[in-house]
Write an enzyme that holds these catalytic residues in place. Structure first.
Site, PDB file in Angstrom:
ATOM      1  N   SER A  13       0.831  -1.220   0.000  1.00  0.00           N
ATOM      2  CA  SER A  13       0.000   0.000   0.000  1.00  0.00           C
ATOM      3  C   SER A  13       0.861   1.264   0.000  1.00  0.00           C
ATOM      4  CB  SER A  13      -0.981   0.000   1.175  1.00  0.00           C
ATOM      5  OG  SER A  13      -0.326   0.151   2.408  1.00  0.00           O
ATOM      6  N   HIS A 109       9.325   2.853   8.603  1.00  0.00           N
ATOM      7  CA  HIS A 109       9.262   1.937   9.752  1.00  0.00           C
ATOM      8  C   HIS A 109       8.088   2.352  10.626  1.00  0.00           C
ATOM      9  CE1 HIS A 109      10.673  -0.829  12.796  1.00  0.00           C
ATOM     10  NE2 HIS A 109      10.467   0.122  13.688  1.00  0.00           N
TER      11      HIS A 109
HETATM   12  C1  GAR Z   1       3.998  -0.790   6.748  1.00  0.00           C
HETATM   13  O1  GAR Z   1       3.283  -0.572   7.927  1.00  0.00           O
HETATM   14  C2  GAR Z   1       5.468  -0.480   6.962  1.00  0.00           C
HETATM   15  O2  GAR Z   1       5.702   0.586   7.837  1.00  0.00           O
HETATM   16  C3  GAR Z   1       5.951  -1.770   7.573  1.00  0.00           C
HETATM   17  O3  GAR Z   1       5.287  -2.778   6.846  1.00  0.00           O
HETATM   18  C4  GAR Z   1       4.017  -2.284   6.407  1.00  0.00           C
HETATM   19  C5  GAR Z   1       3.917  -2.528   4.922  1.00  0.00           C
HETATM   20  O4  GAR Z   1       2.636  -2.232   4.437  1.00  0.00           O
HETATM   21  N1  GAR Z   1       7.372  -1.881   7.459  1.00  0.00           N
HETATM   22  C6  GAR Z   1       8.131  -2.536   8.329  1.00  0.00           C
HETATM   23  O5  GAR Z   1       7.694  -3.095   9.311  1.00  0.00           O
HETATM   24  C7  GAR Z   1       9.608  -2.512   8.021  1.00  0.00           C
HETATM   25  N2  GAR Z   1      10.361  -3.073   9.090  1.00  0.00           N
HETATM   26  P1  GAR Z   1       2.386  -2.062   2.879  1.00  0.00           P
HETATM   27  O6  GAR Z   1       2.969  -3.301   2.209  1.00  0.00           O
HETATM   28  O7  GAR Z   1       0.893  -2.029   2.759  1.00  0.00           O
HETATM   29  O8  GAR Z   1       3.063  -0.808   2.421  1.00  0.00           O
END
Ligand code: GAR
Length: 195
Positions: A13, A109
């Site tokens: 996303s 993060h």
């Molecule tokens: C997000 O919340 C991002 O901050 C987190 O993974 C999610 C990905 O969501 N990242 C981490 O935890 C990195 N260590 P998305 O695939 O919907 O963008």
């Protein structure tokens, strides 16, 4: 025009929001979405937006991190990116990989760094009784989640919050924060943005 490669592991996303923002008047263009998981939902979304995609399955490189990263580097180097955005990329990268892109690799993060590096950030914030949680965009350095902060967005932790509810509330703010930070960064502005 700065060329941006985006690395994902999941739904993507944040990647979608970055790509949507770059479709407007923007100093960057997306040139690749790559993942360590061929089944990452974000890969199909990227392809549907007309972007080149690449998948290098880390499970095929068990115990061979160097081999995995060499394979991942191939499609990345092929598109000659100026900037790499980690957007929900859940593999820890070696110093060799990080140093190759030092100063031009960003990560988002889901915590108010320096609090809660690593995993389970929302559960840890709730457990600690924190009043606030949030997300941080930072430059990637070899130490995990420790690079210079480029932006932060805060959200209140509500009574009765679960990690999932809090994560959903933080994600909405991530979608505002990451595009705003990338725009500034690509224009040479590295002063932290606080939303
Ligand atoms: C997000 O919340 C991002 O901050 C987190 O993974 C999610 C990905 O969501 N990242 C981490 O935890 C990195 N260590 P998305 O695939 O919907 O963008």
């Amino acid at each position: 025009m700065k060329r941006v490669a985006i690395l994902i592991s999941g739904g993507g996303s944040n990647m979608v929001r970055l790509v949507e923002d770059m479709a407007g008047d923007h100093p960057c263009q997306p040139v690749l979405v790559a993942s360590n998981d061929p089944d990452a939902g974000g890969l199909a979304k990227a392809a549907a937006m007309g972007l080149p995609t690449a998948a290098v399955d880390h499970r095929a490189y068990r115990g061979d991190r160097a081999g995995f990263e060499a394979a991942l580097l191939e499609p990345i180097l092929a598109v000659r990116p100026d900037i790499i955005c980690l957007a929900g990329f859940m593999r820890i990268l070696t110093p060799d990989f990080v140093e190759r892109f030092q100063g031009r690799m960003l990560n988002i993060h889901p915590s108010l760094l320096p609090k809660y590096t690593g995993l389970h950030t929302h559960a840890r914030a709730i457990e600690a009784g924190d009043a606030e949680a949030g997300a941080t965009v930072h430059l990637v350095i070899p130490d995990l989640d420790a690079g210079p902060i480029l932006g932060q967005a805060r959200v209140p932790i509500m009574p009765g919050d679960t990690a999932d509810r809090l994560a959903a509330r933080v994600l909405i703010r991530e979608h505002q924060l990451y595009p705003a930070v990338l725009r500034r960064f690509a224009s040479g502005d590295q002063t932290p943005l606080y939303l």
